[in-house]
Scaffold this motif. Structure first.
Motif, PDB file in Angstrom:
ATOM      1  N   VAL A 146     -15.871  15.557 -27.517  1.00  0.00           N
ATOM      2  CA  VAL A 146     -14.557  15.982 -26.668  1.00  0.00           C
ATOM      3  C   VAL A 146     -13.875  17.119 -27.937  1.00  0.00           C
ATOM      4  CG1 VAL A 146     -12.407  14.451 -26.128  1.00  0.00           C
ATOM      5  CG2 VAL A 146     -15.271  13.393 -26.113  1.00  0.00           C
ATOM      6  N   SER A 147     -13.118  17.681 -27.281  1.00  0.00           N
ATOM      7  CA  SER A 147     -11.800  18.631 -27.600  1.00  0.00           C
ATOM      8  C   SER A 147     -10.284  18.284 -26.870  1.00  0.00           C
ATOM      9  CB  SER A 147     -12.622  19.866 -27.137  1.00  0.00           C
ATOM     10  OG  SER A 147     -11.672  21.184 -27.969  1.00  0.00           O
ATOM     11  N   VAL A 148      -9.328  18.044 -27.493  1.00  0.00           N
ATOM     12  CA  VAL A 148      -8.274  18.063 -27.583  1.00  0.00           C
ATOM     13  C   VAL A 148      -7.008  19.558 -27.891  1.00  0.00           C
ATOM     14  CG1 VAL A 148      -6.585  16.765 -27.410  1.00  0.00           C
ATOM     15  CG2 VAL A 148      -8.470  14.928 -27.757  1.00  0.00           C
ATOM     16  N   ILE A 195       0.720  16.572 -26.270  1.00  0.00           N
ATOM     17  CA  ILE A 195      -0.496  16.330 -25.685  1.00  0.00           C
ATOM     18  C   ILE A 195      -0.200  14.953 -25.823  1.00  0.00           C
ATOM     19  CG2 ILE A 195      -2.802  15.495 -25.273  1.00  0.00           C
ATOM     20  CD1 ILE A 195      -3.230  18.362 -25.777  1.00  0.00           C
ATOM     21  N   THR A 196      -0.199  13.621 -24.705  1.00  0.00           N
ATOM     22  CA  THR A 196      -0.414  12.275 -25.415  1.00  0.00           C
ATOM     23  C   THR A 196      -1.045  11.590 -24.282  1.00  0.00           C
ATOM     24  OG1 THR A 196       2.092  12.373 -24.454  1.00  0.00           O
ATOM     25  CG2 THR A 196       1.196  10.489 -24.646  1.00  0.00           C
ATOM     26  N   ILE A 197      -2.263  10.929 -25.160  1.00  0.00           N
ATOM     27  CA  ILE A 197      -2.903  10.142 -24.475  1.00  0.00           C
ATOM     28  C   ILE A 197      -2.714   8.968 -24.681  1.00  0.00           C
ATOM     29  CG2 ILE A 197      -5.712   9.685 -24.736  1.00  0.00           C
ATOM     30  CD1 ILE A 197      -6.222  12.760 -25.890  1.00  0.00           C
ATOM     31  N   GLY A 198      -3.056   7.799 -24.889  1.00  0.00           N
ATOM     32  CA  GLY A 198      -2.408   6.154 -23.988  1.00  0.00           C
ATOM     33  C   GLY A 198      -3.467   5.531 -24.704  1.00  0.00           C
ATOM     34  N   ALA A 254      -1.407  18.054 -21.103  1.00  0.00           N
ATOM     35  CA  ALA A 254      -1.303  16.916 -20.826  1.00  0.00           C
ATOM     36  C   ALA A 254      -1.573  15.176 -20.689  1.00  0.00           C
ATOM     37  CB  ALA A 254      -3.461  16.736 -20.728  1.00  0.00           C
ATOM     38  N   ARG A 255      -1.033  14.504 -20.134  1.00  0.00           N
ATOM     39  CA  ARG A 255      -0.496  13.503 -19.894  1.00  0.00           C
ATOM     40  C   ARG A 255      -1.693  11.700 -19.566  1.00  0.00           C
ATOM     41  NH1 ARG A 255       3.410  10.402 -21.643  1.00  0.00           N
ATOM     42  NH2 ARG A 255       3.891   8.295 -20.778  1.00  0.00           N
ATOM     43  N   ILE A 256      -2.684  11.175 -20.321  1.00  0.00           N
ATOM     44  CA  ILE A 256      -3.396  10.376 -19.707  1.00  0.00           C
ATOM     45  C   ILE A 256      -2.956   9.162 -20.381  1.00  0.00           C
ATOM     46  CG2 ILE A 256      -5.609   9.480 -20.545  1.00  0.00           C
ATOM     47  CD1 ILE A 256      -6.504  12.349 -21.103  1.00  0.00           C
ATOM     48  N   PRO A 257      -2.280   8.114 -19.171  1.00  0.00           N
ATOM     49  CA  PRO A 257      -2.269   7.129 -19.274  1.00  0.00           C
ATOM     50  C   PRO A 257      -2.861   6.343 -20.085  1.00  0.00           C
ATOM     51  CG  PRO A 257      -1.798   8.400 -17.129  1.00  0.00           C
ATOM     52  CD  PRO A 257      -2.390   9.229 -17.818  1.00  0.00           C
ATOM     53  N   SER A 258      -2.571   4.988 -20.818  1.00  0.00           N
ATOM     54  CA  SER A 258      -3.098   3.830 -20.919  1.00  0.00           C
ATOM     55  C   SER A 258      -3.996   3.025 -20.376  1.00  0.00           C
ATOM     56  CB  SER A 258      -1.988   2.080 -21.740  1.00  0.00           C
ATOM     57  OG  SER A 258      -1.245   2.480 -22.467  1.00  0.00           O
ATOM     58  N   VAL A 285      -8.413  18.069 -18.613  1.00  0.00           N
ATOM     59  CA  VAL A 285      -7.845  17.671 -17.823  1.00  0.00           C
ATOM     60  C   VAL A 285      -6.640  18.474 -18.719  1.00  0.00           C
ATOM     61  CG1 VAL A 285      -6.149  15.492 -18.329  1.00  0.00           C
ATOM     62  CG2 VAL A 285      -8.000  15.104 -18.422  1.00  0.00           C
ATOM     63  N   ASN A 286      -5.767  18.633 -17.960  1.00  0.00           N
ATOM     64  CA  ASN A 286      -5.025  19.803 -17.980  1.00  0.00           C
ATOM     65  C   ASN A 286      -3.777  19.537 -17.019  1.00  0.00           C
ATOM     66  OD1 ASN A 286      -4.695  20.431 -15.542  1.00  0.00           O
ATOM     67  ND2 ASN A 286      -6.407  22.177 -15.687  1.00  0.00           N
ATOM     68  N   ARG A 287      -2.725  18.623 -16.899  1.00  0.00           N
ATOM     69  CA  ARG A 287      -1.245  18.234 -16.301  1.00  0.00           C
ATOM     70  C   ARG A 287      -1.394  16.877 -16.941  1.00  0.00           C
ATOM     71  NH1 ARG A 287      -1.461  16.134 -11.210  1.00  0.00           N
ATOM     72  NH2 ARG A 287      -3.282  15.912 -10.269  1.00  0.00           N
ATOM     73  N   GLU A 288      -0.118  16.609 -16.419  1.00  0.00           N
ATOM     74  CA  GLU A 288       0.399  15.107 -16.694  1.00  0.00           C
ATOM     75  C   GLU A 288       0.304  14.065 -15.709  1.00  0.00           C
ATOM     76  OE1 GLU A 288       4.607  14.753 -19.296  1.00  0.00           O
ATOM     77  OE2 GLU A 288       4.565  15.004 -16.580  1.00  0.00           O
ATOM     78  N   PHE A 289      -0.631  12.910 -16.328  1.00  0.00           N
ATOM     79  CA  PHE A 289      -0.850  11.807 -15.262  1.00  0.00           C
ATOM     80  C   PHE A 289       0.333  10.551 -15.790  1.00  0.00           C
ATOM     81  CE2 PHE A 289      -4.731  14.812 -14.288  1.00  0.00           C
ATOM     82  CZ  PHE A 289      -4.691  14.555 -13.335  1.00  0.00           C
ATOM     83  N   LEU A 290       0.555   9.282 -14.719  1.00  0.00           N
ATOM     84  CA  LEU A 290       1.901   8.910 -14.646  1.00  0.00           C
ATOM     85  C   LEU A 290       1.093   6.885 -14.682  1.00  0.00           C
ATOM     86  CD1 LEU A 290       4.750  10.443 -13.762  1.00  0.00           C
ATOM     87  CD2 LEU A 290       4.422  10.475 -15.907  1.00  0.00           C
TER      88      LEU A 290
END
Length: 229
Positions: free
Chosen positions: A133-135, A158-161, A176-180, A190-195
């Motif tokens: 995995v690469s962040v 970058i935000t990972i919940g 990127a944003r990956i919600p909880s 993953v290259n954009r925000e998900f809400l």
């Protein structure tokens, strides 16, 4: 690295395990390595008591006044590497990388902090991370619109919940944003925000494939014949 030089690095950068400041390489918990450079200064590393520090590398060679905070994590296989960016002689300055408590690592994972001051890679608690995995909090190089001169890939962090599961070979990029509660399928980008929380993301680039999902560490002994209540 000479003993006096190594001691100086621990003076110019603050390394903490719990409430104890580490003042020499020999005082680091087993399984942790910290790399410095002559330019490494003003950085703060905070490691929680009680973590499983198997094969953790924190590379501050390209970091100035950056912050790394890692909760009590568990590394079952592979390891965790955290590093920062140097570009055209300019280092990551004032960037942050945080990893919450209870995260479990089942393979090699690399987190790269942003170059831009004030930005960070922030990972919540109790996540599950597969191998390779690469962040990547920085694109390293600029992409410009040739007509307008506008920068097309500005850094945004970058935000990972909390309780996010990243599958094998996942790449998480700047912005990127990956919600909880979410799951990211193997080899996705993953290259954009998900809400919306509790979604299954997959693909290159990733998109929402299913909503209202949840995941558990244990696979059911009846192969799902009895639905989870």
């Amino acid at each position: 690295m000479a003993a006096d030089e190594a001691k100086d690095q621990f003076q110019r950068n603050q390394i903490w395990v719990g409430s104890s400041r580490i003042l020499s390489e020999g005082d680091l918990p087993s399984g942790i390595s910290i790399n410095f450079h002559d330019r490494s200064t003003g950085n703060i590393v905070r490691l929680a008591d009680g973590g499983s520090w198997r094969n953790v590398v924190i590379d501050l060679a390209a970091a100035i006044e950056c912050v790394v905070e890692i909760g009590a994590i568990k590394i079952q296989a592979g390891g965790l590497r955290i590093s920062f960016v140097v570009n055209a002689g300019r280092c990551s300055t004032g960037a942050t990388v945080t990893v919450g408590e209870g995260c479990v690592f089942n393979g090699a994972m690399h987190i790269i902090g942003p170059l831009t001051p004030g930005l960070g890679v922030n990972i919540g608690s109790h996540g599950l991370f597969a191998t390779n995995v690469s962040v990547r909090g920085s694109s390293h190089h600029a992409i410009w619109d040739s007509n307008t001169g506008r920068l097309l890939n500005p850094e945004a962090g970058i935000t990972i919940g909390d309780r996010v599961w990243l599958g094998d070979g996942v790449v998480v990029l700047n912005k990127a944003r990956i919600p909880s509660g979410s799951i990211v399928g193997a080899r996705s980008i993953v290259n954009r925000e998900f809400l919306q929380e509790n979604t299954l993301l997959a693909g290159s680039p990733a998109a929402v494939r299913r909503e209202n999902v949840m995941w558990t560490n244990e696979f059911p002994v009846d192969n799902g014949a009895s639905p989870r209540e």
